[in-house]
Design an enzyme around this catalytic site. Sequence first.
Site, mmCIF file in Angstrom:
data_model
loop_
_atom_site.group_PDB
_atom_site.id
_atom_site.type_symbol
_atom_site.label_atom_id
_atom_site.label_comp_id
_atom_site.label_asym_id
_atom_site.label_seq_id
_atom_site.Cartn_x
_atom_site.Cartn_y
_atom_site.Cartn_z
ATOM 1 N N PHE A 1 -21.144 -31.538 -35.108
ATOM 2 C CA PHE A 1 -22.312 -31.962 -35.871
ATOM 3 C C PHE A 1 -21.925 -32.545 -37.233
ATOM 4 O O PHE A 1 -22.109 -33.741 -37.498
ATOM 5 C CB PHE A 1 -23.246 -30.761 -36.014
ATOM 6 C CG PHE A 1 -24.342 -30.915 -37.024
ATOM 7 C CD1 PHE A 1 -25.118 -32.066 -37.071
ATOM 8 C CD2 PHE A 1 -24.613 -29.897 -37.927
ATOM 9 C CE1 PHE A 1 -26.140 -32.206 -37.999
ATOM 10 C CE2 PHE A 1 -25.626 -30.023 -38.847
ATOM 11 C CZ PHE A 1 -26.383 -31.178 -38.894
ATOM 12 N N ASP B 1 -10.360 -31.753 -31.738
ATOM 13 C CA ASP B 1 -11.522 -30.993 -31.283
ATOM 14 C C ASP B 1 -11.194 -30.379 -29.925
ATOM 15 O O ASP B 1 -10.542 -31.027 -29.092
ATOM 16 C CB ASP B 1 -12.749 -31.909 -31.162
ATOM 17 C CG ASP B 1 -14.060 -31.162 -31.368
ATOM 18 O OD1 ASP B 1 -14.334 -30.243 -30.567
ATOM 19 O OD2 ASP B 1 -14.801 -31.501 -32.307
ATOM 20 N N ILE C 1 -0.798 -27.962 -31.443
ATOM 21 C CA ILE C 1 -1.970 -28.824 -31.616
ATOM 22 C C ILE C 1 -2.126 -29.183 -33.092
ATOM 23 O O ILE C 1 -2.366 -30.341 -33.452
ATOM 24 C CB ILE C 1 -3.238 -28.144 -31.080
ATOM 25 C CG1 ILE C 1 -3.109 -27.893 -29.570
ATOM 26 C CG2 ILE C 1 -4.476 -28.979 -31.390
ATOM 27 C CD1 ILE C 1 -2.984 -29.148 -28.736
ATOM 28 N N ALA D 1 -14.862 -24.935 -36.568
ATOM 29 C CA ALA D 1 -15.189 -23.523 -36.754
ATOM 30 C C ALA D 1 -16.044 -23.048 -35.590
ATOM 31 O O ALA D 1 -16.577 -23.858 -34.824
ATOM 32 C CB ALA D 1 -15.962 -23.313 -38.058
ATOM 33 N N TYR E 1 -18.004 -13.310 -38.936
ATOM 34 C CA TYR E 1 -17.969 -14.739 -39.275
ATOM 35 C C TYR E 1 -17.774 -14.943 -40.772
ATOM 36 O O TYR E 1 -16.876 -15.674 -41.205
ATOM 37 C CB TYR E 1 -19.261 -15.406 -38.806
ATOM 38 C CG TYR E 1 -19.456 -16.805 -39.354
ATOM 39 C CD1 TYR E 1 -18.627 -17.848 -38.953
ATOM 40 C CD2 TYR E 1 -20.463 -17.084 -40.278
ATOM 41 C CE1 TYR E 1 -18.797 -19.134 -39.454
ATOM 42 C CE2 TYR E 1 -20.636 -18.361 -40.784
ATOM 43 C CZ TYR E 1 -19.807 -19.383 -40.375
ATOM 44 O OH TYR E 1 -19.983 -20.650 -40.881
ATOM 45 N N ASN F 1 -27.626 -24.205 -45.519
ATOM 46 C CA ASN F 1 -28.190 -24.511 -44.192
ATOM 47 C C ASN F 1 -28.224 -26.021 -43.981
ATOM 48 O O ASN F 1 -29.103 -26.701 -44.493
ATOM 49 C CB ASN F 1 -29.582 -23.888 -44.051
ATOM 50 C CG ASN F 1 -29.507 -22.377 -43.980
ATOM 51 O OD1 ASN F 1 -29.367 -21.718 -44.999
ATOM 52 N ND2 ASN F 1 -29.572 -21.839 -42.786
ATOM 53 N N ARG G 1 -34.458 -20.187 -47.021
ATOM 54 C CA ARG G 1 -33.182 -20.863 -46.862
ATOM 55 C C ARG G 1 -33.140 -22.111 -47.745
ATOM 56 O O ARG G 1 -34.166 -22.708 -48.050
ATOM 57 C CB ARG G 1 -32.961 -21.276 -45.400
ATOM 58 C CG ARG G 1 -32.890 -20.097 -44.411
ATOM 59 C CD ARG G 1 -31.614 -19.310 -44.604
ATOM 60 N NE ARG G 1 -31.481 -18.218 -43.645
ATOM 61 C CZ ARG G 1 -31.860 -16.962 -43.877
ATOM 62 N NH1 ARG G 1 -32.415 -16.648 -45.040
ATOM 63 N NH2 ARG G 1 -31.670 -16.038 -42.965
ATOM 64 N N GLY H 1 -27.182 -8.715 -39.375
ATOM 65 C CA GLY H 1 -26.240 -9.659 -39.971
ATOM 66 C C GLY H 1 -26.878 -10.886 -40.576
ATOM 67 O O GLY H 1 -26.209 -11.645 -41.277
#
Length: 313
Positions: free
Chosen positions: A11, A31, A57, A73, A140, A169, A208, A271
């Site tokens: 993205f 990727d 890689i 990620a 995370y 966000n 957010r 979380g």
Amino acid sequence: MRVLVTGGAGFIGSHIVERLVARGDDVVVVDDFSTGKAENLFTGVDLVEGDLAEAKIAERAVKGVDVVCHCAASASVAKSIVDPVASNAANLQAATQLLVAARDAGVRRVVYSGTAAVYGSDLGTDTALETMREAPVSPYGMNKLAAEHLFRMAPELYGVDTACFRYFNIYGPRQDPTSPYSGVISIFTAKAIAGEAPTIFGDGRQSRDFCFVGDVARANIAALDADEPLAGQIMNLASGATTDLLALWAEIRGLCGRPDLEAEHAPARVGDIRDSSADVGAARRILGWQAEVSLSEGLQQTVAWYRAPLPHS
């Protein structure tokens, strides 16, 4: 420049690649396509397919590269709770392999895509400043914070200049709504277009700070281009304004012509952060950057993309 974008079929990474290609840079993408999509790749880009957590890689990816945007990620709080080992591999081990390979290849600068999840859930009404104590509440967030510390140390330890962003966000075209771990705006938009009610976890009053992906791509390129050393500095990337999920859903359903479609509610998830807002002064001082796309404008562009024929191509 020859620029490596890790996660460049994903993205955020694909938006950075798009801008680099448009201005004539020589671009490499690495990727593993765990979340990235082949249709997000651009003509003329060199592709290294594989997992950055593997040394071979990482070494192939950085060969001949001047600078790196590290976007790859596994960006999911919920998934990291279920499988913390996989989160560690994708978010910390891969970052470590990349940095070692970059050091050995003589890469000049690495720009790291970090996360606001490092701040944790106890901000209350405070605005997040980069100087605050980090308190991640998920594997995370912990993995991303450890990787951030590694990149912050890199200029002194390894002679590789770095910059560390903390994304809030991020939303916009190409965000995949099909995963339960996707961003809330992509999920809300896909649901509204389909005439389906989304599920809001909690009461919907959690807030957010939403930032359009094009603004984030601009920030990354500004960091790549900076004349002065960035020396591991941390910068929040956000709009500086907050919106709660109920207001967000109301705006999205209105744009999609579904003003009476009510969201369903479920218990809050373990979380998840209750409220999140950012001070963006550091990015403005260091890079001259600030968000330019308002939430209303960004939502219009996002809804238009999802409504277009074959929106995921």
